[in-house]
Design an enzyme around this catalytic site. Structure first.
Site, PDB file in Angstrom:
ATOM      1  N   GLU A  74       0.825  -1.211   0.000  1.00 15.20           N
ATOM      2  CA  GLU A  74       0.000   0.000   0.000  1.00 15.20           C
ATOM      3  C   GLU A  74       0.853   1.253   0.000  1.00 15.20           C
ATOM      4  O   GLU A  74       2.043   1.231   0.299  1.00 15.20           O
ATOM      5  CB  GLU A  74      -0.911  -0.009   1.218  1.00 15.20           C
ATOM      6  CG  GLU A  74      -0.159   0.028   2.525  1.00 15.20           C
ATOM      7  CD  GLU A  74      -1.110  -0.100   3.718  1.00 15.20           C
ATOM      8  OE1 GLU A  74      -1.417  -1.243   4.079  1.00 15.20           O
ATOM      9  OE2 GLU A  74      -1.528   0.920   4.259  1.00 15.20           O
ATOM     10  N   CYS A  77      -0.058   2.730   8.302  1.00 16.36           N
ATOM     11  CA  CYS A  77       0.941   1.759   8.729  1.00 16.36           C
ATOM     12  C   CYS A  77       0.525   0.303   8.516  1.00 16.36           C
ATOM     13  O   CYS A  77       0.493  -0.494   9.449  1.00 16.36           O
ATOM     14  CB  CYS A  77       1.319   1.977  10.191  1.00 16.36           C
ATOM     15  SG  CYS A  77       1.578   3.701  10.603  1.00 16.36           S
TER      16      CYS A  77
HETATM   17  N1  SAH Z   1      10.473   0.480   9.375  1.00 18.43           N
HETATM   18  C1  SAH Z   1      10.524   1.924   9.345  1.00 18.43           C
HETATM   19  C2  SAH Z   1       9.329   2.540   8.631  1.00 18.43           C
HETATM   20  C3  SAH Z   1       8.071   2.240   9.382  1.00 18.43           C
HETATM   21  S1  SAH Z   1       6.608   3.156   9.183  1.00 18.43           S
HETATM   22  C4  SAH Z   1      10.631   2.449  10.759  1.00 18.43           C
HETATM   23  O1  SAH Z   1      10.511   1.680  11.688  1.00 18.43           O
HETATM   24  O2  SAH Z   1      10.866   3.651  10.931  1.00 18.43           O
HETATM   25  C5  SAH Z   1       6.869   4.781   9.650  1.00 18.43           C
HETATM   26  C6  SAH Z   1       6.570   5.149  11.097  1.00 18.43           C
HETATM   27  O3  SAH Z   1       5.259   4.786  11.550  1.00 18.43           O
HETATM   28  C7  SAH Z   1       7.547   4.555  12.084  1.00 18.43           C
HETATM   29  O4  SAH Z   1       7.968   5.562  12.938  1.00 18.43           O
HETATM   30  C8  SAH Z   1       6.706   3.541  12.804  1.00 18.43           C
HETATM   31  O5  SAH Z   1       7.248   3.232  14.054  1.00 18.43           O
HETATM   32  C9  SAH Z   1       5.371   4.255  12.866  1.00 18.43           C
HETATM   33  N2  SAH Z   1       4.210   3.413  13.144  1.00 18.43           N
HETATM   34  C10 SAH Z   1       4.001   2.133  12.812  1.00 18.43           C
HETATM   35  N3  SAH Z   1       2.804   1.716  13.244  1.00 18.43           N
HETATM   36  C11 SAH Z   1       2.242   2.766  13.861  1.00 18.43           C
HETATM   37  C12 SAH Z   1       0.995   2.972  14.507  1.00 18.43           C
HETATM   38  N4  SAH Z   1       0.104   2.005  14.597  1.00 18.43           N
HETATM   39  N5  SAH Z   1       0.730   4.199  15.000  1.00 18.43           N
HETATM   40  C13 SAH Z   1       1.638   5.204  14.894  1.00 18.43           C
HETATM   41  N6  SAH Z   1       2.825   5.072  14.301  1.00 18.43           N
HETATM   42  C14 SAH Z   1       3.133   3.871  13.797  1.00 18.43           C
END
Ligand code: SAH
Length: 363
Positions: free
Chosen positions: A88, A334
């Site tokens: 996505e 996410c």
């Molecule tokens: N693997 C990378 C990219 C992930 S997505 C990383 O860990 O940075 C981007 C951001 O969204 C990251 O900061 C991740 O921790 C956050 N994230 C993931 N799931 C989330 C959620 N349910 N609520 C808020 N932020 C979230």
């Protein structure tokens, strides 16, 4: 699966067409066609050449399968890959341009407790061309071209851990920022990592000055281990050191993502500890209220509590913002959109043997 033509740089494409006995201007036509988001079968070259390419390469590596539009203008895309896997992406409209969020892997093996992308583990890495094609497809679908782009900024914050697919991501970044192509400057690109320290250090030497973003989400290693398994491997101190190295090498300040999770990391004490941790560093903190994932038990915080946390950081000299959650009416963020599709078992998941091994491996 066939190979992906969009993996190639302009000069590699030149050599390829040269090898096929074609003139140099053909390579340019192919390159410009691909950068406009065209399929191989749509390229303005002879049908004989198209057939030669189609015998080796995927016609359309990333196809927009479904589009969802939010009331705030955010568009969410479900893409189908040539092997049937789904990923996505999101396109968010801001005053300064349109930012597309891209995925770097199908699934993820980092196992963060709050994240939906990691629910089924890692399925496979995306190739550089599959990452780029998400942008080419959206730019085209939204009426953009190479001059007037519909996508002006890119964030690597979709599913996957970019540095767990290091070679694919670096190749993608070189092709994305190359002149003559879609040419999005590194300054307009943000890469978010959960903090894979060796890759962060290695990336400092690649000469790609983008906005390095690190998912911190905790102020001590012990607390971080509760929600992020990667914290068992790398300490916060090592992450900060790698960030400073990136700054020294590129001159770019770095950003921390901090998702506010109820009862976990958002007391005033946490804000003060975070301020102490980052004092004097050339960084910025992005706060986001946790997007609740129904398969996970963690809860979000109220707006008031989030602003209180922001206030405490600012009062202590830390540059910070509370990020708006965009497009929450069209399936959250996410990995939630893909997860809800997988539930309806629309997508064939192909976890090959090698990837199964990768999932079992220590991060
Ligand atoms: N693997 C990378 C990219 C992930 S997505 C990383 O860990 O940075 C981007 C951001 O969204 C990251 O900061 C991740 O921790 C956050 N994230 C993931 N799931 C989330 C959620 N349910 N609520 C808020 N932020 C979230």
């Amino acid at each position: 699966m066939k190979k992906i033509l969009q993996d190639l740089s302009r000069s590699e494409l030149n050599s390829l067409t040269g090898g096929l006995g074609e003139k140099k201007f053909r390579a340019e036509q192919i390159y410009l066609g691909l950068m406009q988001g065209k399929k191989i079968s749509e390229l303005p070259v002879s049908s004989a050449l198209r057939e030669k390419l189609l015998a080796r390469f995927e016609d359309e590596p990333v196809r927009i399968h479904k589009t969802f539009e939010s009331a705030d203008g955010t568009k969410k895309f479900l893409f189908r890959l040539a092997d049937g896997n789904l990923i996505e992406g999101v396109l968010m409209q801001y005053k300064y341009g349109n930012t597309q969020c891209v995925s770097t892997q199908v699934g993820c093996r980092m196992g963060c407790k709050f994240c939906a992308s990691t629910l089924g583990g890692l399925v496979r890495n995306l190739t550089a061309g599959e990452i780029l094609s998400q942008i080419l497809a959206v730019n085209r679908a939204c009426g953009g071209n190479l001059k007037t782009r519909a996508v002006t900024n890119v964030v690597l914050m979709g599913s996957g851990e970019p540095f767990d697919n290091y070679d694919g991501v670096v190749r993608f970044l070189r092709n994305l920022t190359a002149e003559g192509g879609i040419h999005i400057s590194a300054r307009n690109v943000s890469l978010s990592t959960c903090g894979l320290v060796p890759e962060m250090k290695k990336f400092s030497d690649e000469g790609i000055p983008l906005n390095l973003t690190v998912s911190l989400h905790a102020v001590t290693d012990g607390e971080r281990r509760r929600t992020m398994p990667v914290a068992n491997k790398y300490k916060i101190a090592e992450i900060l050191e790698a960030c400073d190295l990136y700054f020294r090498k590129t001159g770019r300040r770095y950003i921390f993502e901090y998702s506010l999770i109820s009862g976990e990391n958002c007391d005033e004490e946490h804000a003060l500890a975070l301020a102490r941790l980052l004092k004097g560093k050339l960084c910025h903190v992005n706060l986001i209220r946790l997007n609740e994932v129904k398969e996970r038990k963690l809860g979000s915080v109220g707006e008031k509590e989030a602003y209180r946390f922001l206030g405490a950081l600012e009062k202590n000299g830390i540059s910070a913002t509370l990020r708006r959650s965009m497009g929450s009416d069209i399936g959250g963020a996410c990995g939630q959109l893909r997860a809800s599709y997988l539930e309806q078992s629309e997508a064939p998941i192909t976890t090959d043997r090698q990837t199964k091994k990768a999932n079992e491996m220590e991060i």
